[in-house]
Design a protein around this motif. Structure first.
Motif, PDB file in Angstrom:
ATOM      1  N   ALA A 293       0.837  -1.191   0.000  1.00 17.52           N
ATOM      2  CA  ALA A 293       0.000   0.000   0.000  1.00 17.52           C
ATOM      3  C   ALA A 293       0.877   1.247   0.000  1.00 17.52           C
ATOM      4  O   ALA A 293       1.950   1.264   0.612  1.00 17.52           O
ATOM      5  CB  ALA A 293      -0.903   0.009   1.235  1.00 17.52           C
ATOM      6  N   ASP A 294       0.436   2.277  -0.692  1.00 15.64           N
ATOM      7  CA  ASP A 294       1.142   3.558  -0.667  1.00 15.64           C
ATOM      8  C   ASP A 294       0.767   4.289   0.619  1.00 15.64           C
ATOM      9  O   ASP A 294      -0.392   4.681   0.805  1.00 15.64           O
ATOM     10  CB  ASP A 294       0.750   4.386  -1.895  1.00 15.64           C
ATOM     11  N   ALA A 295       1.746   4.477   1.485  1.00 17.77           N
ATOM     12  CA  ALA A 295       1.489   5.116   2.778  1.00 17.77           C
ATOM     13  C   ALA A 295       1.649   6.628   2.723  1.00 17.77           C
ATOM     14  O   ALA A 295       1.517   7.296   3.737  1.00 17.77           O
ATOM     15  CB  ALA A 295       2.416   4.548   3.836  1.00 17.77           C
ATOM     16  N   GLY A 296       1.948   7.164   1.527  1.00 16.65           N
ATOM     17  CA  GLY A 296       2.077   8.604   1.404  1.00 16.65           C
ATOM     18  C   GLY A 296       3.294   9.060   0.637  1.00 16.65           C
ATOM     19  O   GLY A 296       3.413  10.249   0.306  1.00 16.65           O
ATOM     20  N   MET A 297       4.199   8.139   0.306  1.00 19.14           N
ATOM     21  CA  MET A 297       5.416   8.516  -0.400  1.00 19.14           C
ATOM     22  C   MET A 297       5.155   8.783  -1.882  1.00 19.14           C
ATOM     23  O   MET A 297       5.866   9.559  -2.519  1.00 19.14           O
ATOM     24  CB  MET A 297       6.475   7.429  -0.234  1.00 19.14           C
TER      25      MET A 297
ATOM     26  N   GLN B  80      -3.314   2.542  -4.091  1.00 18.05           N
ATOM     27  CA  GLN B  80      -3.755   3.853  -3.609  1.00 18.05           C
ATOM     28  C   GLN B  80      -4.953   3.803  -2.676  1.00 18.05           C
ATOM     29  O   GLN B  80      -5.144   4.717  -1.871  1.00 18.05           O
ATOM     30  CB  GLN B  80      -4.083   4.746  -4.813  1.00 18.05           C
ATOM     31  N   THR B  81      -5.770   2.760  -2.784  1.00 17.19           N
ATOM     32  CA  THR B  81      -6.980   2.704  -1.961  1.00 17.19           C
ATOM     33  C   THR B  81      -7.100   1.353  -1.275  1.00 17.19           C
ATOM     34  O   THR B  81      -6.614   0.330  -1.773  1.00 17.19           O
ATOM     35  CB  THR B  81      -8.238   2.916  -2.809  1.00 17.19           C
ATOM     36  N   PRO B  82      -7.783   1.316  -0.128  1.00 14.80           N
ATOM     37  CA  PRO B  82      -8.030   0.032   0.536  1.00 14.80           C
ATOM     38  C   PRO B  82      -8.786  -0.946  -0.354  1.00 14.80           C
ATOM     39  O   PRO B  82      -8.533  -2.155  -0.294  1.00 14.80           O
ATOM     40  CB  PRO B  82      -8.841   0.440   1.763  1.00 14.80           C
ATOM     41  N   ALA B  83      -9.697  -0.444  -1.174  1.00 16.99           N
ATOM     42  CA  ALA B  83     -10.455  -1.328  -2.059  1.00 16.99           C
ATOM     43  C   ALA B  83      -9.530  -2.046  -3.036  1.00 16.99           C
ATOM     44  O   ALA B  83      -9.709  -3.245  -3.327  1.00 16.99           O
ATOM     45  CB  ALA B  83     -11.514  -0.535  -2.811  1.00 16.99           C
ATOM     46  N   GLU B  84      -8.542  -1.341  -3.557  1.00 21.03           N
ATOM     47  CA  GLU B  84      -7.578  -1.972  -4.463  1.00 21.03           C
ATOM     48  C   GLU B  84      -6.771  -3.039  -3.731  1.00 21.03           C
ATOM     49  O   GLU B  84      -6.470  -4.109  -4.291  1.00 21.03           O
ATOM     50  CB  GLU B  84      -6.637  -0.918  -5.045  1.00 21.03           C
ATOM     51  N   ALA B  85      -6.420  -2.750  -2.491  1.00 18.21           N
ATOM     52  CA  ALA B  85      -5.658  -3.720  -1.699  1.00 18.21           C
ATOM     53  C   ALA B  85      -6.484  -4.974  -1.439  1.00 18.21           C
ATOM     54  O   ALA B  85      -5.969  -6.100  -1.501  1.00 18.21           O
ATOM     55  CB  ALA B  85      -5.213  -3.090  -0.383  1.00 18.21           C
ATOM     56  N   VAL B  86      -7.750  -4.805  -1.147  1.00 19.87           N
ATOM     57  CA  VAL B  86      -8.637  -5.947  -0.926  1.00 19.87           C
ATOM     58  C   VAL B  86      -8.721  -6.810  -2.178  1.00 19.87           C
ATOM     59  O   VAL B  86      -8.637  -8.045  -2.115  1.00 19.87           O
ATOM     60  CB  VAL B  86     -10.041  -5.474  -0.495  1.00 19.87           C
TER      61      VAL B  86
END
Length: 364
Positions: free
Chosen positions: A136-140, A146-152
């Motif tokens: 996940a991109d934490a801000g860098m 970019q989104t939790p949905a994409e990670a899921v």
């Protein structure tokens, strides 16, 4: 040719590590992780030595993090648990990873279906199981979903992929580089963002067993990131000028320096040493100061500029006047890139050389 036994026998420029300080740094990191219930998985990119990876494991690390197949191959000589925190794209890289010894528990961080598909195919074909952390991109803003949905979505695909074991989520807070004491707002934002990914994965029935993150600049505040289970600092085995300038270590906790010889004092106000960009690296400091390094015993003396073989010491803030032939020890801005420029690092105690390590994982 036998290894040198004292600093006077070492040709310059040469990288040195104060072994007592290095081990003190390892103990301090291990104690912090134990105190906060965090798994310690240091990044081997800093030292690139299997012997030093083994020292980290002996001190309490569960294994190591690597960035390249070459680092994975070398570290597999010494450790049994490796995280490749970089997506392996291409058949050549995948073949090298899958060829790691069976005893190695391998995990890979990735952020795309393409990278996952290639890894799954290679692992399944070889009859091997490889763990996956969804990044996940934490801000860098460099890599990471970019989104939790994409990670899921990617985690669900990983969980259903042959040869793959979905293990959790990872991130890198490389954008948090300010002074440790001034990181409050950034750490709160980081914690909130990481928590949003963990919550979404958990709600989808994909609760991460591993939430892996961390860096040396944020290391001592890792316990403030909700849900974090594992930390991956690299630099703090040695520390460097940047680490000191941002308050992540004291100057006396810098274990690494480059031994250099003064080769010229002809130009007033400066001295030239034989450590330039090919020994120190030409990386600007990520802190509110200037220069490319500072003398270990005279931190007011900065390396004001470097060319390939020359380092220029600024003498404007000191009454010290070196002579040609004098030797100095320079703490570089960024230790990782300096180590990678050398073939061998010498462990020292005072003026004596007590160990030496090949930088075995340098290059590709």
């Amino acid at each position: 040719m036998p290894d040198p036994r004292s600093l006077t026998e070492i040709d310059t420029p040469a990288p040195l590590v104060d072994v007592d300080q290095m081990h003190a740094n390892l103990r301090r990191a291990a104690e912090y992780c134990r105190a906060h219930g965090l798994v310690w998985r240091p990044h081997a990119k800093t030292h690139k030595s299997p012997s030093l990876a083994a020292a980290q494991v002996k001190a309490g690390a569960v294994g190591v993090t690597v960035a390249t197949p070459r680092e994975a191959e070398v570290m597999a000589q010494a450790v049994d648990d490796i995280l490749l925190a970089y997506p392996p794209i291409g058949a050549a890289k995948l073949r090298r990873l899958i060829a790691l010894p069976e005893r190695v528990r391998l995990t890979v961080g990735l952020d795309s279906a393409e990278a996952l598909r290639g890894l799954s195919d290679a692992a399944h074909e070889a009859g091997r199981t490889v763990g996956v952390l969804v990044e996940a991109d934490a801000g860098m803003g460099r890599v990471g979903l970019q989104t939790p949905a994409e990670a899921v979505a990617l985690a669900r695909t990983a969980a259903d992929s042959p040869g793959i074991e979905y293990r959790g989520v990872m991130f890198y807070p490389g954008h948090v580089r300010g002074n440790v004491g001034g990181q409050d707002e950034a750490i709160r934002a980081l914690s909130d963002r990481v928590s949003s990914f963990v919550a979404a994965l958990s709600a989808a029935g994909l609760a991460p067993k591993v939430v892996s993150g961390g860096s040396t600049p944020t290391f001592w505040r890792s316990h403030e990131v909700r849900g974090l289970t594992e930390v991956r600092p690299g630099t703090n085995i040695f520390n460097d000028r940047t680490t000191s300038e941002i308050g992540a270590c004291g100057w006396d906790e810098c274990a690494y320096s480059v031994l250099a010889t003064v080769v010229s004092t002809a130009v007033p106000g400066q001295a030239v040493v034989d450590a330039g960009s090919k020994a120190l690296a030409k990386e600007e400091i990520r802190a509110e100061t200037v220069g490319f390094g500072a003398l270990l015993d005279r931190p007011e003396v900065l390396v004001k500029s470097v060319s390939e073989e020359h380092g220029l010491l600024d003498l404007s803030r000191t009454d010290w006047r070196p002579r040609v032939g004098d030797r100095v020890r320079i703490v570089p801005n960024h230790v990782c890139v300096s180590v990678n420029l050398h073939e061998r690092v010498y462990g020292v105690r005072g003026e004596q050389v007590v160990d030496a390590w090949d930088v075995a994982a340098r290059g590709r």
